[in-house]
Design a protein around this motif. Structure first.
Motif, PDB file in Angstrom:
ATOM      1  N   GLY A 114      11.334   8.980   2.568  1.00  0.00           N
ATOM      2  CA  GLY A 114      10.639   7.715   2.368  1.00  0.00           C
ATOM      3  C   GLY A 114      10.789   6.779   3.535  1.00  0.00           C
ATOM      4  N   HIS A 115       9.700   6.069   3.869  1.00  0.00           N
ATOM      5  CA  HIS A 115       9.694   5.105   4.963  1.00  0.00           C
ATOM      6  C   HIS A 115       9.045   3.813   4.464  1.00  0.00           C
ATOM      7  CE1 HIS A 115      10.639   8.132   8.132  1.00  0.00           C
ATOM      8  NE2 HIS A 115      10.046   8.945   7.270  1.00  0.00           N
ATOM      9  N   LEU A 116       9.639   2.696   4.808  1.00  0.00           N
ATOM     10  CA  LEU A 116       9.093   1.380   4.493  1.00  0.00           C
ATOM     11  C   LEU A 116       8.682   0.716   5.806  1.00  0.00           C
ATOM     12  CD1 LEU A 116       8.542  -1.128   2.719  1.00  0.00           C
ATOM     13  CD2 LEU A 116      10.997  -1.677   2.910  1.00  0.00           C
ATOM     14  N   VAL A 117       7.389   0.402   5.946  1.00  0.00           N
ATOM     15  CA  VAL A 117       6.867  -0.233   7.158  1.00  0.00           C
ATOM     16  C   VAL A 117       6.520  -1.681   6.826  1.00  0.00           C
ATOM     17  CG1 VAL A 117       5.066  -0.203   8.915  1.00  0.00           C
ATOM     18  CG2 VAL A 117       5.969   1.956   8.024  1.00  0.00           C
ATOM     19  N   LYS A 168       7.262 -13.211   2.734  1.00  0.00           N
ATOM     20  CA  LYS A 168       8.424 -14.023   2.384  1.00  0.00           C
ATOM     21  C   LYS A 168       9.433 -13.871   3.520  1.00  0.00           C
ATOM     22  CE  LYS A 168       7.623 -12.483  -2.384  1.00  0.00           C
ATOM     23  NZ  LYS A 168       8.223 -11.766  -3.543  1.00  0.00           N
ATOM     24  N   SER A 169      10.703 -14.091   3.212  1.00  0.00           N
ATOM     25  CA  SER A 169      11.747 -13.819   4.191  1.00  0.00           C
ATOM     26  C   SER A 169      11.898 -12.316   4.344  1.00  0.00           C
ATOM     27  CB  SER A 169      13.069 -14.423   3.735  1.00  0.00           C
ATOM     28  OG  SER A 169      13.555 -13.738   2.587  1.00  0.00           O
ATOM     29  N   LEU A 170      12.475 -11.885   5.466  1.00  0.00           N
ATOM     30  CA  LEU A 170      12.693 -10.462   5.670  1.00  0.00           C
ATOM     31  C   LEU A 170      13.608  -9.892   4.598  1.00  0.00           C
ATOM     32  CD1 LEU A 170      12.325  -7.896   7.326  1.00  0.00           C
ATOM     33  CD2 LEU A 170      14.209  -8.657   8.798  1.00  0.00           C
ATOM     34  N   ALA A 171      14.635 -10.643   4.204  1.00  0.00           N
ATOM     35  CA  ALA A 171      15.573 -10.160   3.186  1.00  0.00           C
ATOM     36  C   ALA A 171      14.862  -9.932   1.857  1.00  0.00           C
ATOM     37  CB  ALA A 171      16.727 -11.148   3.021  1.00  0.00           C
ATOM     38  N   ALA A 172      14.021 -10.886   1.453  1.00  0.00           N
ATOM     39  CA  ALA A 172      13.300 -10.756   0.182  1.00  0.00           C
ATOM     40  C   ALA A 172      12.302  -9.605   0.245  1.00  0.00           C
ATOM     41  CB  ALA A 172      12.587 -12.064  -0.150  1.00  0.00           C
ATOM     42  N   THR A 173      11.617  -9.466   1.388  1.00  0.00           N
ATOM     43  CA  THR A 173      10.652  -8.375   1.546  1.00  0.00           C
ATOM     44  C   THR A 173      11.351  -7.024   1.506  1.00  0.00           C
ATOM     45  OG1 THR A 173       9.235  -9.812   2.893  1.00  0.00           O
ATOM     46  CG2 THR A 173       8.839  -7.442   3.028  1.00  0.00           C
ATOM     47  N   LEU A 174      12.527  -6.927   2.124  1.00  0.00           N
ATOM     48  CA  LEU A 174      13.301  -5.690   2.085  1.00  0.00           C
ATOM     49  C   LEU A 174      13.718  -5.340   0.662  1.00  0.00           C
ATOM     50  CD1 LEU A 174      15.691  -5.800   5.178  1.00  0.00           C
ATOM     51  CD2 LEU A 174      14.130  -3.950   4.558  1.00  0.00           C
ATOM     52  N   THR A 175      14.235  -6.320  -0.058  1.00  0.00           N
ATOM     53  CA  THR A 175      14.681  -6.071  -1.432  1.00  0.00           C
ATOM     54  C   THR A 175      13.539  -5.527  -2.294  1.00  0.00           C
ATOM     55  OG1 THR A 175      16.348  -7.812  -1.277  1.00  0.00           O
ATOM     56  CG2 THR A 175      15.671  -7.140  -3.492  1.00  0.00           C
ATOM     57  N   GLU A 176      12.399  -6.184  -2.197  1.00  0.00           N
ATOM     58  CA  GLU A 176      11.232  -5.764  -2.970  1.00  0.00           C
ATOM     59  C   GLU A 176      10.701  -4.429  -2.481  1.00  0.00           C
ATOM     60  OE1 GLU A 176       7.580  -8.316  -4.618  1.00  0.00           O
ATOM     61  OE2 GLU A 176       7.421  -7.936  -2.457  1.00  0.00           O
ATOM     62  N   GLY A 177      10.600  -4.270  -1.149  1.00  0.00           N
ATOM     63  CA  GLY A 177      10.001  -3.064  -0.580  1.00  0.00           C
ATOM     64  C   GLY A 177      10.815  -1.814  -0.808  1.00  0.00           C
ATOM     65  N   VAL A 230       6.067  13.070   1.839  1.00  0.00           N
ATOM     66  CA  VAL A 230       6.692  11.898   2.462  1.00  0.00           C
ATOM     67  C   VAL A 230       5.969  10.644   1.996  1.00  0.00           C
ATOM     68  CG1 VAL A 230       7.342  10.786   4.614  1.00  0.00           C
ATOM     69  CG2 VAL A 230       7.261  13.287   4.495  1.00  0.00           C
ATOM     70  N   VAL A 231       6.721   9.678   1.512  1.00  0.00           N
ATOM     71  CA  VAL A 231       6.166   8.392   1.105  1.00  0.00           C
ATOM     72  C   VAL A 231       6.293   7.406   2.262  1.00  0.00           C
ATOM     73  CG1 VAL A 231       6.679   6.339  -0.290  1.00  0.00           C
ATOM     74  CG2 VAL A 231       6.417   8.576  -1.381  1.00  0.00           C
ATOM     75  N   ILE A 232       5.199   6.692   2.544  1.00  0.00           N
ATOM     76  CA  ILE A 232       5.209   5.592   3.518  1.00  0.00           C
ATOM     77  C   ILE A 232       4.680   4.355   2.804  1.00  0.00           C
ATOM     78  CG2 ILE A 232       4.419   4.762   5.757  1.00  0.00           C
ATOM     79  CD1 ILE A 232       3.943   7.650   6.586  1.00  0.00           C
ATOM     80  N   GLU A 233       5.527   3.372   2.665  1.00  0.00           N
ATOM     81  CA  GLU A 233       5.166   2.133   1.974  1.00  0.00           C
ATOM     82  C   GLU A 233       4.831   1.072   3.013  1.00  0.00           C
ATOM     83  OE1 GLU A 233       4.885   0.548  -1.995  1.00  0.00           O
ATOM     84  OE2 GLU A 233       5.661   2.495  -1.386  1.00  0.00           O
ATOM     85  N   LEU A 234       3.664   0.444   2.899  1.00  0.00           N
ATOM     86  CA  LEU A 234       3.226  -0.574   3.846  1.00  0.00           C
ATOM     87  C   LEU A 234       3.274  -1.953   3.188  1.00  0.00           C
ATOM     88  CD1 LEU A 234       0.046   1.173   5.338  1.00  0.00           C
ATOM     89  CD2 LEU A 234       2.448   1.556   5.898  1.00  0.00           C
ATOM     90  N   LYS A 235       3.896  -2.913   3.861  1.00  0.00           N
ATOM     91  CA  LYS A 235       3.959  -4.271   3.332  1.00  0.00           C
ATOM     92  C   LYS A 235       3.727  -5.268   4.463  1.00  0.00           C
ATOM     93  CE  LYS A 235       6.864  -5.655   0.232  1.00  0.00           C
ATOM     94  NZ  LYS A 235       5.963  -5.861  -0.923  1.00  0.00           N
ATOM     95  N   THR A 242       0.861  -1.180   0.000  1.00  0.00           N
ATOM     96  CA  THR A 242       0.000   0.000   0.000  1.00  0.00           C
ATOM     97  C   THR A 242       0.898   1.231   0.000  1.00  0.00           C
ATOM     98  OG1 THR A 242      -1.775  -1.113   1.210  1.00  0.00           O
ATOM     99  CG2 THR A 242      -1.742   1.290   1.289  1.00  0.00           C
ATOM    100  N   ASP A 243       0.658   2.134  -0.949  1.00  0.00           N
ATOM    101  CA  ASP A 243       1.448   3.361  -1.054  1.00  0.00           C
ATOM    102  C   ASP A 243       0.703   4.507  -0.384  1.00  0.00           C
ATOM    103  OD1 ASP A 243       3.211   1.957  -2.703  1.00  0.00           O
ATOM    104  OD2 ASP A 243       2.120   2.518  -4.504  1.00  0.00           O
ATOM    105  N   LEU A 244       1.338   5.168   0.563  1.00  0.00           N
ATOM    106  CA  LEU A 244       0.782   6.361   1.188  1.00  0.00           C
ATOM    107  C   LEU A 244       1.688   7.541   0.872  1.00  0.00           C
ATOM    108  CD1 LEU A 244      -0.066   5.006   4.779  1.00  0.00           C
ATOM    109  CD2 LEU A 244      -1.518   4.986   2.742  1.00  0.00           C
ATOM    110  N   LEU A 245       1.097   8.653   0.490  1.00  0.00           N
ATOM    111  CA  LEU A 245       1.839   9.889   0.278  1.00  0.00           C
ATOM    112  C   LEU A 245       1.270  10.936   1.224  1.00  0.00           C
ATOM    113  CD1 LEU A 245       3.840  11.723  -1.233  1.00  0.00           C
ATOM    114  CD2 LEU A 245       2.004  12.199  -2.892  1.00  0.00           C
ATOM    115  N   VAL A 246       2.063  11.359   2.195  1.00  0.00           N
ATOM    116  CA  VAL A 246       1.657  12.404   3.132  1.00  0.00           C
ATOM    117  C   VAL A 246       2.088  13.747   2.554  1.00  0.00           C
ATOM    118  CG1 VAL A 246       1.900  13.320   5.466  1.00  0.00           C
ATOM    119  CG2 VAL A 246       1.899  10.839   5.090  1.00  0.00           C
ATOM    120  N   ILE A 247       1.112  14.655   2.392  1.00  0.00           N
ATOM    121  CA  ILE A 247       1.380  15.983   1.840  1.00  0.00           C
ATOM    122  C   ILE A 247       1.098  16.998   2.944  1.00  0.00           C
ATOM    123  CG2 ILE A 247       0.739  17.654   0.060  1.00  0.00           C
ATOM    124  CD1 ILE A 247      -0.091  15.286  -1.691  1.00  0.00           C
ATOM    125  N   TRP A 248       2.127  17.758   3.304  1.00  0.00           N
ATOM    126  CA  TRP A 248       2.052  18.627   4.475  1.00  0.00           C
ATOM    127  C   TRP A 248       2.535  20.031   4.116  1.00  0.00           C
ATOM    128  CZ3 TRP A 248      -0.011  18.240   9.199  1.00  0.00           C
ATOM    129  CH2 TRP A 248       0.407  19.121  10.199  1.00  0.00           C
TER     130      TRP A 248
END
Length: 545
Positions: A511-514, A486-495, A477-482, A442-448
């Motif tokens: 940018g933040h990846l959650v 999969k494994s944490l390593a694979a999720t990190l690479t993709e995210g 600010v982009v906040i990406e939710l995942k 899920t892509d979130l874009l916070v506009i402030w």
């Protein structure tokens, strides 16, 4: 002067309008009628179905070959399981319309007698049969809000239409149009014992075809708005029409509601010398959402239905297995206008995409104790590191209790974070959302707004289209939710790649990846972390929760 209509059928004398008969294939409709076909017209609420039916009735009666009558059977909904009371209301409405619209008193003269003699199981078909034989032209019947009827009343109407079908046109209407939100296959009724489901398709197997009334095209939006300019001289500046199309995807009520809001509800814009700008459209969108207009409230009500929840929840969590969803349920939610299926299953338009998570978390937002001022730095910027750090601790302590409150439990973590963010940005900034089946995030874009801040909730701030302000004045600010699938390593690479891609698309400087880890029994010490990662030369913050 005319105005943009947001309630009831469109009357082109009172409202800016598109020619109703041009919104569907009139030649196809007339061919079906000439061929004595019974068919269905369906579309989401407030898209112009009733307007189109009334225009068709007027056209056919003016042409003179047929006698056409429109009747809204929603009057029978109040009776619920009392078929006799419902049928009495429907026959009374039909007879009154015949007298008022066609100047034909015949149905009124026989309706009550037939109801008394034949009972609710046959009176409707006998009235239509008697009237068809009495009428000098073949009858065409347009039945609106058919799916508002409930249980045995709906079965009674459908089966009486089917029973009289072989006698058309001499002793029954030549053509019948059933109109509602759903296609007839989705009319689901239980037998009196409450065990077996009867579908509309089996109770009305004489349907020739189902027609769907579509949204406005981009050209339609321009034509409608240009009518206001032509009659008042008030112009829409460059970018307005494109923005309206982007926000609504042509949903007719939304198109009209945005225009009415900016041209009539904004007092300063009643001065027709003032141009309508993209900033006004953004402010109007927010006003409609906050007021929970009837159209949007009805949409929210549908989210409680189990069939809808199953599909929408899969979209909210960006599930990657859409083939597991029942086809009938996906089509049902499509018919309601909540999703579109091409190029992939996603929420139908950006306004719905924003209002669905906000609706699902509205009470949660009210109950959270966080305040905006806690997270604003001395430079006026929103401190996302501080905010997400606070949420991480909140999530550890309270997530189980809070997520349990959601009907949409699978999407609970994402919804809880969005509620937390919405509570902070309300009245000053905004959140844009992108999600859909198969996206795996899920892509979130916070506009402030930063420069020239007037304070939370001030008119100068809330009326601004933040994304259109000069770049230095706006924090993006982009906040990406995942979900950790999969494994944490694979999720990190993709995210990380997805977060960077969305930042690049939006022009975001931060940018933040959650990553939500929902592994049962896993200790919080293993799930919670914060780290900095570098991708394509950009530093991104990764949060484990």
């Amino acid at each position: 002067m005319r105005f943009f209509n947001t309630a009831g059928p469109v009357n082109c004398e009172d409202h800016y309008c598109l020619p109703p008969l041009q919104r569907w294939d009139l030649a196809e409709v007339l061919t079906l009628i000439d061929q004595k076909k019974y068919f269905v017209l369906h579309a989401p609420r407030q898209t112009g179905k009733t307007t189109s039916l009334l225009a068709l009735m007027e056209y056919l009666n003016r042409e003179g070959r047929y006698r056409c009558l429109y009747v809204n059977v929603e009057v029978g909904q109040f009776a619920r399981a009392d078929v006799a009371a419902a049928m009495r209301a429907i026959l009374t409405e039909l007879a009154a319309n015949a007298a008022r619209i066609l100047r034909d008193p015949y149905p009124q003269s026989v309706a009550q007698e037939l109801l008394a003699q034949a009972g609710p199981g046959a009176a409707f078909s006998q009235l239509l049969a008697a009237w068809a034989q009495h009428s000098p032209q073949p009858l065409i019947l347009l039945i609106d809000e058919i799916d508002a009827l409930i249980g045995d009343t709906l079965i009674a109407v459908l089966r009486q239409l089917r029973a009289g079908y072989p006698q058309r046109p001499a002793a029954f209407p030549q053509s019948v149009v059933l109109c509602g939100v759903r296609d007839v296959r989705d009319y689901r009724m239980r037998n009196p014992d409450g065990l077996d489901i009867i579908t509309g398709g089996s109770a009305f197997n004489i349907k020739a075809v189902s027609l769907r009334l579509g949204n406005f095209t981009e050209a339609d939006v321009a034509t409608l708005y240009q009518q206001h300019t032509a009659e008042t001289g008030q112009v829409f500046t460059p970018g307005v029409l494109e923005l309206v199309w982007e926000l609504t995807r042509g949903q007719p009520w939304l198109v009209n509601a945005l225009a009415y809001e900016v041209t009539f509800n904004f007092p300063e814009n009643r001065d027709r010398t003032r141009p309508i700008t993209p900033e006004h459209i953004i402010a109007a969108k927010e006003a409609l959402i906050l007021r929970r207009e009837t159209h949007l409230d009805q949409l929210a009500d549908k989210l409680r239905e189990p069939r809808v929840r199953q599909v929408i929840e899969a979209v909210l969590v960006s599930a990657d297995a859409p083939q597991l969803l029942p086809e009938d349920d996906v089509q049902y939610v499509t018919d309601l206008g909540l999703i579109e299926r091409k190029p992939s299953v996603q929420i139908a338009n950006p306004i719905y995409q924003e209002i669905i998570p906000r609706t699902l978390t509205s009470t949660t937002q009210d109950m959270l104790t966080q305040h905006t001022v806690w997270y604003i730095g001395p430079d006026g910027r929103l401190q996302l590191d501080k905010l997400l750090g606070e949420f991480q601790q909140f999530f550890r302590e309270h997530s189980e209790a809070w997520v349990e409150r959601f009907d949409y439990k699978e999407a609970g973590p994402q919804l809880l974070l969005q509620a937390f963010l919405q509570r902070i940005v309300n009245g000053r900034g905004r959140i844009e959302r992108e999600y859909g089946l198969g996206r795996k995030r899920t892509d979130l874009l916070v506009i402030w707004p930063v420069a020239g801040s007037k304070g939370v909730g001030s008119k100068e701030v809330t009326a601004a289209a933040y994304s259109l302000l000069p770049t230095p004045a706006v924090q993006r600010v982009v906040i990406e939710l995942k979900l950790l699938r999969k494994s944490l390593a694979a999720t990190l690479t993709e995210g990380l790649a997805q977060t960077w891609e969305y930042m690049d698309k939006c022009g975001a400087e931060e940018g933040h990846l959650v990553i939500f880890d929902r592994t049962p029994g896993k200790p919080w010490e293993e799930k919670l972390f914060r780290r900095e990662e570098t991708y394509q030369g950009r530093t991104l913050t990764v949060w484990g929760m």
